[in-house]
Design an enzyme around this catalytic site. Structure first.
Site, PDB file in Angstrom:
ATOM      1  N   CYS A   1      10.312  -1.087   6.703  1.00 15.14           N
ATOM      2  CA  CYS A   1      11.364  -1.604   5.757  1.00 15.14           C
ATOM      3  C   CYS A   1      11.218  -3.127   5.693  1.00 15.14           C
ATOM      4  O   CYS A   1      10.236  -3.549   5.826  1.00 15.14           O
ATOM      5  CB  CYS A   1      12.724  -1.217   6.644  1.00 15.14           C
ATOM      6  SG  CYS A   1      12.875   0.308   7.215  1.00 15.14           S
TER       7      CYS A   1
ATOM      8  N   CYS B   1      -1.673  -4.600   8.980  1.00 19.65           N
ATOM      9  CA  CYS B   1      -1.863  -3.540   8.406  1.00 19.65           C
ATOM     10  C   CYS B   1      -2.466  -4.054   6.886  1.00 19.65           C
ATOM     11  O   CYS B   1      -2.148  -4.618   6.174  1.00 19.65           O
ATOM     12  CB  CYS B   1      -0.553  -3.009   8.121  1.00 19.65           C
ATOM     13  SG  CYS B   1      -0.514  -1.774   6.902  1.00 19.65           S
TER      14      CYS B   1
ATOM     15  N   SER C   1       1.197  -1.366  -8.498  1.00 15.26           N
ATOM     16  CA  SER C   1       0.511  -2.341  -7.739  1.00 15.26           C
ATOM     17  C   SER C   1      -0.821  -2.603  -7.731  1.00 15.26           C
ATOM     18  O   SER C   1      -1.452  -3.324  -7.434  1.00 15.26           O
ATOM     19  CB  SER C   1       0.534  -1.377  -6.160  1.00 15.26           C
ATOM     20  OG  SER C   1       1.828  -0.933  -6.067  1.00 15.26           O
TER      21      SER C   1
ATOM     22  N   ASP D   1      -6.385   2.735  -9.114  1.00 17.93           N
ATOM     23  CA  ASP D   1      -5.150   3.168  -8.190  1.00 17.93           C
ATOM     24  C   ASP D   1      -5.405   2.402  -6.904  1.00 17.93           C
ATOM     25  O   ASP D   1      -6.258   2.191  -6.302  1.00 17.93           O
ATOM     26  CB  ASP D   1      -4.756   4.447  -8.158  1.00 17.93           C
ATOM     27  CG  ASP D   1      -3.348   4.609  -8.056  1.00 17.93           C
ATOM     28  OD1 ASP D   1      -2.533   3.819  -7.855  1.00 17.93           O
ATOM     29  OD2 ASP D   1      -2.988   5.971  -7.990  1.00 17.93           O
ATOM     30  N   ASP D   2      -3.747   2.215  -6.349  1.00 18.36           N
ATOM     31  CA  ASP D   2      -4.030   1.410  -4.837  1.00 18.36           C
ATOM     32  C   ASP D   2      -4.257   2.404  -3.878  1.00 18.36           C
ATOM     33  O   ASP D   2      -4.721   1.795  -2.821  1.00 18.36           O
ATOM     34  CB  ASP D   2      -2.780   0.695  -4.722  1.00 18.36           C
ATOM     35  CG  ASP D   2      -1.614   1.611  -5.014  1.00 18.36           C
ATOM     36  OD1 ASP D   2      -1.405   2.573  -4.481  1.00 18.36           O
ATOM     37  OD2 ASP D   2      -0.889   1.261  -5.965  1.00 18.36           O
TER      38      ASP D   2
ATOM     39  N   CYS E   1      -0.193   7.431   9.947  1.00 11.79           N
ATOM     40  CA  CYS E   1      -0.010   6.142  10.597  1.00 11.79           C
ATOM     41  C   CYS E   1       1.066   6.168  11.688  1.00 11.79           C
ATOM     42  O   CYS E   1       2.049   6.856  11.473  1.00 11.79           O
ATOM     43  CB  CYS E   1       0.581   5.316   9.169  1.00 11.79           C
ATOM     44  SG  CYS E   1       0.927   3.758  10.123  1.00 11.79           S
TER      45      CYS E   1
ATOM     46  N   CYS F   1      -5.862  -3.361  10.673  1.00 10.28           N
ATOM     47  CA  CYS F   1      -5.870  -2.234  11.163  1.00 10.28           C
ATOM     48  C   CYS F   1      -6.064  -1.079   9.968  1.00 10.28           C
ATOM     49  O   CYS F   1      -5.834  -1.472   8.785  1.00 10.28           O
ATOM     50  CB  CYS F   1      -4.445  -1.997  11.250  1.00 10.28           C
ATOM     51  SG  CYS F   1      -4.110   0.012  11.675  1.00 10.28           S
TER      52      CYS F   1
HETATM   53  S1  SF4 Z   1      -2.609   2.989   9.998  1.00 14.03           S
HETATM   54 FE1  SF4 Z   1      -3.051   2.381   7.787  1.00 14.03          FE
HETATM   55  S2  SF4 Z   1      -0.992   2.137   7.168  1.00 14.03           S
HETATM   56 FE2  SF4 Z   1      -0.478   2.256   9.414  1.00 14.03          FE
HETATM   57  S3  SF4 Z   1      -0.575   0.297   9.943  1.00 14.03           S
HETATM   58 FE3  SF4 Z   1      -2.751   0.786  10.114  1.00 14.03          FE
HETATM   59  S4  SF4 Z   1      -3.590   0.234   8.111  1.00 14.03           S
HETATM   60 FE4  SF4 Z   1      -1.314   0.060   7.961  1.00 14.03          FE
END
Ligand code: SF4
Length: 478
Positions: A6, A242, A290, A355-356, A392, A452
């Site tokens: 969020c 992320c 995006s 595309d993203d 995720c 990540c």
């Molecule tokens: S798993 Fe993918 S979407 Fe989730 S925090 Fe890690 S990089 Fe972001």
């Protein structure tokens, strides 16, 4: 597992001014992070909450500003995958003298619920944030400060979090998880002596404040009449920002970990052009919205014209919304149905569509079909994010592996090349190319080991879990 990704905000005026208009404006600037529900909370009152977009409640703004007038407030926009999108699950939530807003995921909520007396968790009726808030308040009762409570909770809780809190003694707090999965920034508006913390700097800019810095992973900020205070409740050396924020989630105007999102996306497009130099392309078009900067970067790098070949209908009921974060498949389909191709631009051309991400494949399939109907001669699709193959557990809605387009359940083993070919066939493109982790990290300007990529690699070591994947129905309690 349940998820909440969020937007959160916390505002405190050192001059004692009413900050509710600032909270509302900053939530509007975070609307791209959650479009299901929103709310604000101030000391000594039950939070105010509404279903839908912040702007839909515009006729109420004056009343809310008057009735909730306070120099200390927090706010929340919600995007969830759990249970129903009802008002009860909307945030902020109040537990005793603390209101809480949460951005992130609590992957072990059932376990955490077991530590909270009288709290039986079921996916249908209890918010994971409520469980965390109850645990936090009980830890504060036995361990004193919020910082002490967070230093214990971070070891009990698996997942990611950015919290904002407002307490009945007129203080606003903000905490970012030790790995920094989700973003959080601090700003200040000099002319009215007001601090703001928010998920993204788009919210800080929207209220005329200046970005000071990112909140550090493992940092707790306190905003009160004593000014800004900071303490570290965790000192993790490795971070896990992320990567999906940079390609999809964040607002293009935002600055995250020192990188502007728009420019980072443009550089991602340039890197992709080097990786997949489709020299016989006639035009490069983005999937709105995006992917636009990446498509521009791709086109400029290759010297191929950039065009707007697909337009989102802004006027239908769901038109202005983001399909990926809509909780129901039928709504995602409706949004994608209203992406309209411009035939005069497309007919007879070899079109590179940028595309993203390719998550469920829903949008890509619909878009490629529409481009073919519009007379495209050849369609190459280039994706700015690596293949998403795993759920995720840190705050983004890829809830079950069986929903992902990369999940090919035919009993055969596929390497990345084979999987890409299968996905290409499913979506109906003539060519499909995915970005890779190294390229993406370089384009963003963050060390690849500090980002990540678990949803692509399946390496859950940073979260310290070995998940047992569940179906979407099991996760949502459907
Ligand atoms: S798993 Fe993918 S979407 Fe989730 S925090 Fe890690 S990089 Fe972001």
């Amino acid at each position: 597992m349940v998820k909440e990704n969020c937007g959160v905000v916390g505002v405190f005026s050192l001059d004692g001014a009413n900050v509710i208009p600032m909270v509302i404006d900053s939530l509007r600037a975070l609307q791209h992070r959650g479009q299901e529900a929103w709310g604000v909370a101030v000391p000594k009152k039950e939070p105010y909450k509404q279903i839908g977009l912040v702007s839909s409640a515009a006729p109420e703004f004056d009343k809310v500003t008057r009735e909730y007038a306070s120099p200390a407030a927090i706010g929340h926009v919600r995007y969830s995958t759990m249970g129903k999108s009802n008002l009860e699950n909307a945030q902020p939530l109040k537990v005793r003298d603390l209101c809480i807003a949460h951005n992130g995921t609590i992957a072990n909520v059932e376990e955490l619920a077991g530590m909270v007396g009288g709290c039986t968790f079921t996916p249908q009726n209890v918010s994971d944030t409520l469980v965390a808030a109850k645990r936090l308040v009980s830890l504060m009762a036995t361990n004193g400060s919020l910082g002490n409570a967070l230093s214990i909770l971070k070891n009990e809780m698996v997942g990611s979090f950015c919290f904002t809190f407002v307490s009945d003694d007129n203080a606003v707090y903000a905490a970012r998880d030790p790995k920094g999965f989700r973003p959080m920034v601090l700003g200040f508006r000099k002319d009215i002596n007001t601090y703001i913390v928010a998920s993204e700097s788009s919210a800080i800019a929207a209220v005329g404040a200046e970005l000071i810095r990112d909140v550090k992973p493992g940092e707790l900020l306190k905003l009160s009449n004593s000014g800004l205070e900071s303490e570290m409740f965790s000192e993790e050396k490795t971070h896990s920002h992320c990567s999906f924020e940079f390609t999809y989630f964040a607002h293009p105007s935002s600055i995250m970990e020192g990188s502007n999102i728009y420019l980072a996306r443009k550089r991602i497009g340039q890197y992709l052009a080097k990786k997949f130099p489709i020299n016989d392309a006639d035009i490069v078009i983005p999937v709105p919205d995006s992917a636009r900067p990446a498509a521009l970067g791709y086109a400029q790098e290759l010297g191929v014209p950039f065009e707007e070949g697909l337009l989102k209908d802004r006027y239908s009921r769901k038109g202005p919304l983001r399909s990926f974060i809509e909780p129901h498949q039928s709504d995602r389909v409706e949004i994608n149905r209203w992406i309209i191709p411009i035939s005069s631009v497309i007919a007879g051309k070899h079109v590179v569509v940028v595309d993203d991400s390719l998550v469920r494949g829903t949008s890509s399939k619909a878009i490629i079909k529409a481009l073919r109907r519009s007379g495209a001669r050849k369609i190459s699709m280039v994706i700015t994010y690596p293949p998403i193959r795993f759920p995720c557990y840190a705050g983004i809605d890829f809830p079950s592996q069986d929903e992902l387009v990369t999940f090919i359940d035919d009993g055969k083993e596929y390497d990345e090349k084979g999987m890409t070919e299968k996905v290409r066939q499913i979506i109906g493109a003539d060519f499909l190319g995915y970005n890779d982790e190294k390229n993406l990290a370089e384009a963003v300007g963050i060390d690849v080991d500090s980002m990540c990529f678990t949803c692509s690699t399946g390496n859950y070591a940073t979260l310290g879990i070995k998940p047992v994947f569940k179906t979407r129905a099991e996760i949502k309690g459907e």
